[in-house]
Motif scaffolding. Structure first.
Motif, PDB file in Angstrom:
ATOM      1  N   ARG A 207       0.845  -1.200   0.000  1.00 43.29           N
ATOM      2  CA  ARG A 207       0.000   0.000   0.000  1.00 43.29           C
ATOM      3  C   ARG A 207       0.880   1.250   0.000  1.00 43.29           C
ATOM      4  N   PRO A 208       0.692   2.130  -1.009  1.00 45.60           N
ATOM      5  CA  PRO A 208       1.521   3.348  -1.052  1.00 45.60           C
ATOM      6  C   PRO A 208       1.368   4.202   0.210  1.00 45.60           C
ATOM      7  N   GLU A 209       0.131   4.257   0.722  1.00 41.06           N
ATOM      8  CA  GLU A 209      -0.095   5.136   1.874  1.00 41.06           C
ATOM      9  C   GLU A 209       0.679   4.682   3.108  1.00 41.06           C
ATOM     10  N   ARG A 210       1.167   3.446   3.098  1.00 41.38           N
ATOM     11  CA  ARG A 210       1.941   2.940   4.240  1.00 41.38           C
ATOM     12  C   ARG A 210       3.389   3.390   4.181  1.00 41.38           C
ATOM     13  N   ARG A 211       3.843   3.842   3.016  1.00 47.37           N
ATOM     14  CA  ARG A 211       5.185   4.435   2.847  1.00 47.37           C
ATOM     15  C   ARG A 211       6.284   3.535   3.425  1.00 47.37           C
ATOM     16  N   ALA A 212       6.248   2.265   3.042  1.00 45.08           N
ATOM     17  CA  ALA A 212       7.225   1.292   3.570  1.00 45.08           C
ATOM     18  C   ALA A 212       8.658   1.754   3.321  1.00 45.08           C
ATOM     19  N   ARG A 268       7.760  -0.434  -8.122  1.00 40.01           N
ATOM     20  CA  ARG A 268       6.691   0.504  -8.468  1.00 40.01           C
ATOM     21  C   ARG A 268       5.538   0.359  -7.487  1.00 40.01           C
ATOM     22  N   TRP A 269       5.065   1.489  -6.957  1.00 36.86           N
ATOM     23  CA  TRP A 269       3.865   1.507  -6.094  1.00 36.86           C
ATOM     24  C   TRP A 269       2.672   1.925  -6.932  1.00 36.86           C
ATOM     25  N   ARG A 270       1.565   1.216  -6.767  1.00 30.61           N
ATOM     26  CA  ARG A 270       0.332   1.564  -7.471  1.00 30.61           C
ATOM     27  C   ARG A 270      -0.781   1.750  -6.441  1.00 30.61           C
ATOM     28  N   SER A 271      -1.621   2.749  -6.696  1.00 27.25           N
ATOM     29  CA  SER A 271      -2.745   2.990  -5.787  1.00 27.25           C
ATOM     30  C   SER A 271      -3.826   1.932  -6.029  1.00 27.25           C
ATOM     31  N   GLU A 272      -4.792   1.875  -5.116  1.00 30.12           N
ATOM     32  CA  GLU A 272      -5.889   0.917  -5.277  1.00 30.12           C
ATOM     33  C   GLU A 272      -6.618   1.190  -6.588  1.00 30.12           C
ATOM     34  N   THR A 273      -6.832   2.462  -6.887  1.00 27.60           N
ATOM     35  CA  THR A 273      -7.532   2.803  -8.138  1.00 27.60           C
ATOM     36  C   THR A 273      -6.743   2.337  -9.360  1.00 27.60           C
ATOM     37  N   ASP A 294      -0.393 -11.457   8.081  1.00 27.64           N
ATOM     38  CA  ASP A 294       0.959 -11.445   8.659  1.00 27.64           C
ATOM     39  C   ASP A 294       1.600 -10.063   8.555  1.00 27.64           C
ATOM     40  N   ARG A 295       0.990  -9.168   7.736  1.00 24.25           N
ATOM     41  CA  ARG A 295       1.528  -7.800   7.587  1.00 24.25           C
ATOM     42  C   ARG A 295       0.362  -6.806   7.602  1.00 24.25           C
ATOM     43  N   PRO A 296      -0.339  -6.735   8.746  1.00 19.40           N
ATOM     44  CA  PRO A 296      -1.576  -5.936   8.786  1.00 19.40           C
ATOM     45  C   PRO A 296      -1.359  -4.484   8.321  1.00 19.40           C
ATOM     46  N   GLY A 297      -2.259  -4.030   7.439  1.00 15.31           N
ATOM     47  CA  GLY A 297      -2.253  -2.637   7.000  1.00 15.31           C
ATOM     48  C   GLY A 297      -1.186  -2.294   5.979  1.00 15.31           C
ATOM     49  N   ARG A 298      -0.391  -3.274   5.605  1.00 15.35           N
ATOM     50  CA  ARG A 298       0.733  -2.977   4.694  1.00 15.35           C
ATOM     51  C   ARG A 298       0.438  -3.321   3.241  1.00 15.35           C
ATOM     52  N   GLU A 299      -0.412  -4.284   2.999  1.00 14.14           N
ATOM     53  CA  GLU A 299      -0.558  -4.841   1.648  1.00 14.14           C
ATOM     54  C   GLU A 299      -1.986  -4.778   1.135  1.00 14.14           C
ATOM     55  N   PHE A 300      -2.117  -4.653  -0.185  1.00 19.01           N
ATOM     56  CA  PHE A 300      -3.371  -4.987  -0.848  1.00 19.01           C
ATOM     57  C   PHE A 300      -3.245  -6.469  -1.214  1.00 19.01           C
ATOM     58  N   VAL A 301      -4.153  -7.278  -0.733  1.00 20.05           N
ATOM     59  CA  VAL A 301      -4.214  -8.663  -1.231  1.00 20.05           C
ATOM     60  C   VAL A 301      -5.455  -8.704  -2.123  1.00 20.05           C
ATOM     61  N   VAL A 302      -5.195  -8.731  -3.418  1.00 21.76           N
ATOM     62  CA  VAL A 302      -6.265  -8.574  -4.406  1.00 21.76           C
ATOM     63  C   VAL A 302      -6.759  -9.934  -4.895  1.00 21.76           C
ATOM     64  N   ILE A 303      -8.072 -10.109  -4.897  1.00 21.56           N
ATOM     65  CA  ILE A 303      -8.695 -11.309  -5.476  1.00 21.56           C
ATOM     66  C   ILE A 303      -9.550 -10.829  -6.645  1.00 21.56           C
ATOM     67  N   ALA A 304      -9.131 -11.190  -7.848  1.00 19.61           N
ATOM     68  CA  ALA A 304      -9.842 -10.715  -9.039  1.00 19.61           C
ATOM     69  C   ALA A 304     -10.328 -11.915  -9.843  1.00 19.61           C
ATOM     70  N   ARG A 305     -11.506 -11.749 -10.414  1.00 19.34           N
ATOM     71  CA  ARG A 305     -12.109 -12.870 -11.155  1.00 19.34           C
ATOM     72  C   ARG A 305     -11.969 -12.612 -12.658  1.00 19.34           C
ATOM     73  N   ALA A 306     -11.647 -13.653 -13.405  1.00 16.74           N
ATOM     74  CA  ALA A 306     -11.509 -13.526 -14.857  1.00 16.74           C
ATOM     75  C   ALA A 306     -12.908 -13.343 -15.439  1.00 16.74           C
ATOM     76  N   ALA A 307     -13.196 -12.115 -15.881  1.00 20.04           N
ATOM     77  CA  ALA A 307     -14.558 -11.761 -16.323  1.00 20.04           C
ATOM     78  C   ALA A 307     -14.845 -12.267 -17.740  1.00 20.04           C
TER      79      ALA A 307
END
Ligand SMILES: C[S@@+](CC[C@H](N)C(=O)[O-])C[C@H]1O[C@@H](n2cnc3c(N)ncnc32)[C@H](O)[C@@H]1O
Length: 307
Positions: A207-212, A268-273, A294-307
């Motif tokens: 997550r970019p907002e976490r500024r790791a 590269r950091w990408r926003s949720e949008t 295991d890394r609360p608040g740090r990551e987007f874990v994305v689940i996307a469906r093949a449309a």
């Protein structure tokens, strides 16, 4: 390493250890499948490129993985540097939740997840452009159950028969090696073609907002690891450039034989949008974005469906 950072540039012997000997190990080609004619890996192909070049080539199949993944001495360090892989438990449970039986692990690296999934009875294909990392994967118990492919996601659609996987995964923040929008789009489009209708893509990105990178920048101390087969490996950060959405960093590694390697990488950091828009453009519908337990608040874990 999933919360840390690490890559390599060979300072001493350019191309050293990046010899490719396909005949020696049978890890590059999947059992029973015709695989695309990927350019043989020679030292030029696999030699570390200028630091912002990790995956800038739009075709993405011309990837030049950072040498920490591509240099045999450092690929051998990866699992030790990374330690306990409790980050992968979450992916196993998500795949189970989705009922996935056939999985392609994109950027599988040293195969930590791929061998786990195969041991659980799933049919697994692991693809990575770093030969040295695949060679480490191939030494693991149960590695023979996995189809290992030396290449990138862009090589997957050419597989015959087509993969038609239930799911594709990208763990360890592989998603951030795709520095340009073109390389990211090419990768997502290729993964879409390798997943069956209604299948899923599951991946993480910081997550970019976490500024790791601010934490990393503060880490100036030398770290020391005892690596099986290599002995003591010391490393220390040598460079840090924040030019958002890109962060470039370098580390130097010191081996017991007196040799050193300097590593450089750009992420590269990408926003949720940005993630949502790029997935939609590639034919996926975002089903859910979760946290990484295991890394609360740090990551987007994305689940996307093949449309
Ligand atoms: C941080 S490692 C993660 C490895 C593994 N997924 C894990 O969780 O341990 C990033 C991996 O991405 C791979 N990689 C680099 N460029 C790539 C590309 N263009 N396509 C696919 N994988 C790539 C590297 O070789 C490396 O193995």
């Amino acid at each position: 390493m999933t919360t840390g950072r690490n890559t390599v540039r060979d300072t001493e012997q350019d191309g050293d250890g990046l010899q490719d000997d396909r005949a020696a190990t049978n890890i590059r080609w999947s059992r029973g499948r015709q695989t695309p004619t990927v350019d043989p890996v020679t030292s030029e192909n696999d030699a570390p490129q200028p630091d912002t070049d990790t995956a800038t080539d739009p075709s993405a199949s011309e990837a030049h993985p950072d040498a920490i993944f591509a240099d045999p001495r450092l690929a051998a360090c990866y699992d030790t540097f990374d330690g306990e892989r409790d980050d992968l438990d979450h992916y196993e449970s998500i795949l189970e939740e989705l009922g996935a039986r056939t999985v392609v692990d994109v950027g599988c690296g040293t195969g930590a997840l791929a061998v786990r999934l195969a041991a659980a009875g799933l049919s697994v294909t692991g693809v990575d452009p770093a030969l040295a990392s695949l060679e480490v994967a191939h030494t693991k118990p149960g590695a023979g159950r996995v189809d290992w492919i030396h290449g990138t996601a862009v090589d997957l659609p050419a597989l015959d028969p087509p993969l038609g996987a239930d799911a594709a995964v990208m763990t360890g923040n592989v998603a951030q090696v795709f520095v340009t929008d073109e390389a990211w789009a090419a990768t997502l489009t290729a993964i879409r073609a390798a997943v069956r209708e209604g299948g899923h893509l599951v991946f993480e990105a910081r997550r970019p907002e976490r500024r790791a990178w601010e934490e990393w920048q503060a880490e100036t101390a030398e770290s020391v690891h005892e690596v099986p087969g290599l002995g003591q490996v010391r490393s220390r950060p040598t460079r840090f450039d924040v030019d958002l959405p890109l962060v470039t960093f370098a580390d130097e590694f010191f081996f017991e034989d007196g040799s050193t390697l300097t590593s450089t990488s750009t992420l590269r950091w990408r926003s949720e949008t940005e993630l949502r828009d790029s997935l939609t453009a590639a034919g996926f519908a975002v089903q859910e974005i979760r946290d990484a337990p295991d890394r609360p608040g740090r990551e987007f874990v994305v689940i996307a469906r093949a449309a």
